[in-house]
Design an enzyme around this catalytic site. Sequence first.
Site, PDB file in Angstrom:
ATOM      1  N   GLY A  12       0.831  -1.201   0.000  1.00  0.00           N
ATOM      2  CA  GLY A  12       0.000   0.000   0.000  1.00  0.00           C
ATOM      3  C   GLY A  12       0.864   1.248   0.000  1.00  0.00           C
ATOM      4  CE  LYS A  77      -5.670  -6.850  -5.616  1.00  0.00           C
ATOM      5  NZ  LYS A  77      -5.641  -5.408  -5.317  1.00  0.00           N
ATOM      6  N   GLY A  78       0.453  -9.779  -5.926  1.00  0.00           N
ATOM      7  CA  GLY A  78       1.466 -10.458  -6.752  1.00  0.00           C
ATOM      8  C   GLY A  78       2.855 -10.398  -6.145  1.00  0.00           C
ATOM      9  N   GLY A 118       6.270  -2.560   3.236  1.00  0.00           N
ATOM     10  CA  GLY A 118       5.874  -3.025   4.561  1.00  0.00           C
ATOM     11  C   GLY A 118       6.214  -4.486   4.775  1.00  0.00           C
ATOM     12  N   GLY A 120       4.736  -7.383   4.024  1.00  0.00           N
ATOM     13  CA  GLY A 120       4.685  -8.292   2.869  1.00  0.00           C
ATOM     14  C   GLY A 120       5.866  -8.073   1.937  1.00  0.00           C
ATOM     15  CG  ASP A 143      -1.540  -0.497   9.041  1.00  0.00           C
ATOM     16  OD1 ASP A 143      -2.080   0.564   8.703  1.00  0.00           O
ATOM     17  OD2 ASP A 143      -1.962  -1.616   8.711  1.00  0.00           O
ATOM     18  NE  ARG A 187      -3.984  -6.375   6.656  1.00  0.00           N
ATOM     19  CZ  ARG A 187      -4.985  -6.663   5.840  1.00  0.00           C
ATOM     20  NH1 ARG A 187      -5.675  -5.706   5.288  1.00  0.00           N
ATOM     21  NH2 ARG A 187      -5.303  -7.913   5.576  1.00  0.00           N
ATOM     22  CD  GLU A 238      -7.732  -1.639   8.313  1.00  0.00           C
ATOM     23  OE1 GLU A 238      -8.492  -1.478   7.357  1.00  0.00           O
ATOM     24  OE2 GLU A 238      -6.495  -1.665   8.202  1.00  0.00           O
TER      25      GLU A 238
HETATM   26  O1  F6P Z   1      -1.360  -2.307   5.321  1.00  0.00           O
HETATM   27  C1  F6P Z   1      -1.672  -0.989   5.160  1.00  0.00           C
HETATM   28  C2  F6P Z   1      -3.139  -0.816   4.926  1.00  0.00           C
HETATM   29  O2  F6P Z   1      -3.342   0.559   4.860  1.00  0.00           O
HETATM   30  C3  F6P Z   1      -4.039  -1.470   5.962  1.00  0.00           C
HETATM   31  O3  F6P Z   1      -4.227  -0.730   7.110  1.00  0.00           O
HETATM   32  C4  F6P Z   1      -5.320  -1.692   5.193  1.00  0.00           C
HETATM   33  O4  F6P Z   1      -6.041  -2.778   5.717  1.00  0.00           O
HETATM   34  C5  F6P Z   1      -4.808  -1.991   3.834  1.00  0.00           C
HETATM   35  O5  F6P Z   1      -3.557  -1.359   3.692  1.00  0.00           O
HETATM   36  C6  F6P Z   1      -5.772  -1.537   2.752  1.00  0.00           C
HETATM   37  O6  F6P Z   1      -5.295  -1.948   1.516  1.00  0.00           O
HETATM   38  P1  F6P Z   1      -6.000  -1.575   0.136  1.00  0.00           P
HETATM   39  O7  F6P Z   1      -5.472  -0.235  -0.275  1.00  0.00           O
HETATM   40  O8  F6P Z   1      -5.577  -2.647  -0.787  1.00  0.00           O
HETATM   41  O9  F6P Z   1      -7.480  -1.530   0.370  1.00  0.00           O
END
Ligand code: F6P
Length: 365
Positions: A12, A77-78, A118, A120, A143, A187, A238
């Site tokens: 992200g 992704k990926g 991050g 991942g 986060d 998260r 969240e």
């Molecule tokens: O990991 C960072 C984050 O901002 C999380 O807090 C959130 O759940 C996620 O990315 C949202 O991702 P996306 O932009 O794919 O909806």
Amino acid sequence: MKKRLLIATGGGDCPGLNAVLRAIVKRAQSEPQWEILGSIDAFNGILLDPMRLVELTPKTVAGIHVQGGTILGTTNKGGPFNWPVQKADGSWETVDRSADFMERLRYQNINAVINIGGDGSQRISQGLFELGCPIIGVPKTIDNDLSDTDFTFGFQTAVDAATDALDKLVTTAASHHRVLILEVMGRYAGWIALHAAIAGGAEVCLIPEIEYDINKVMQAIERRVTSGKGFANIVIAEGAKPVAGSMSYSNNDQPGGMPIRLGGAGLRLSQELKDAGCPIEIRETILGHLQRGGRPNAFDRILASQFGVKAFEMVLAGQWGQMVSYRHPNIVSVPLRDAIKTYNLVDVDSDLVNTARGLGISLGD
Ligand code: F6P
């Protein structure tokens, strides 16, 4: 022949990514034997045909430290180990393209890689390092859940956005005598929620690290009502969940994406409060990507710049398999394998949590 450094921004997006890119390029100016390349959309720039690489020069990065997002683009992704492929029947599978990735690096004569991302993304960095890739990680996430660094850049800007939202919600909650719920990102870790709740003066803060009891939340609201205040503000991460409940999520729509796509924690809480007989009206706000976009604040620009300069110096020193880290007041390096071992979660016995409790903020327990 020039040495080639490849930079990618993955996962992200996050305020401060561009400041890292600019800092790397600026620091590299005194080492003219290095050519700096950026991979478009994380490592897709290497893995797609034709490859999508751009040269990063002092001119292309001039002034970008104040801009949100990333000029390189990104994806969560990926990636080389988890590449989505659509099958003839329309369904998807993911394949390991890490060997192909390494081959493509060799084809491009890449001597070093900096992966800004991050949890991942840094798992990908560690995996590539184990395959022999000369790679360095730079931690990034709003986060703040990456281990082995005091802070990631982007976090403080996200806290500013959440606090600003809360400040606004407090005035409308007070005017309408309502409960206002603010759902923020986070998260696995409740850093944004907790910092914003303290900074903005919420009555309740619900974080993933502490399962909440709806009766305790109700008690906090009732105290506000009976004390004559007549309104309350709740910040919920969240990833927060009720006692013996689960995170609120919707399934991912694409293979190779994050394992869980979150959403709905604030709305669920609202319904739980209604079911428990909340005596005043409730409204919900989901802050969402407003926390991720936009200009980094000064703290994040500085931290991101420090990370960028340090990352390039780690390239010069050949510190492969390491991640840049902030250990106040120093910028140090730590092994990637340590940084990805566990999440950096809020310590429920910490001074920060004690401060929240001392201010009378209910954590739902
Ligand atoms: O990991 C960072 C984050 O901002 C999380 O807090 C959130 O759940 C996620 O990315 C949202 O991702 P996306 O932009 O794919 O909806």
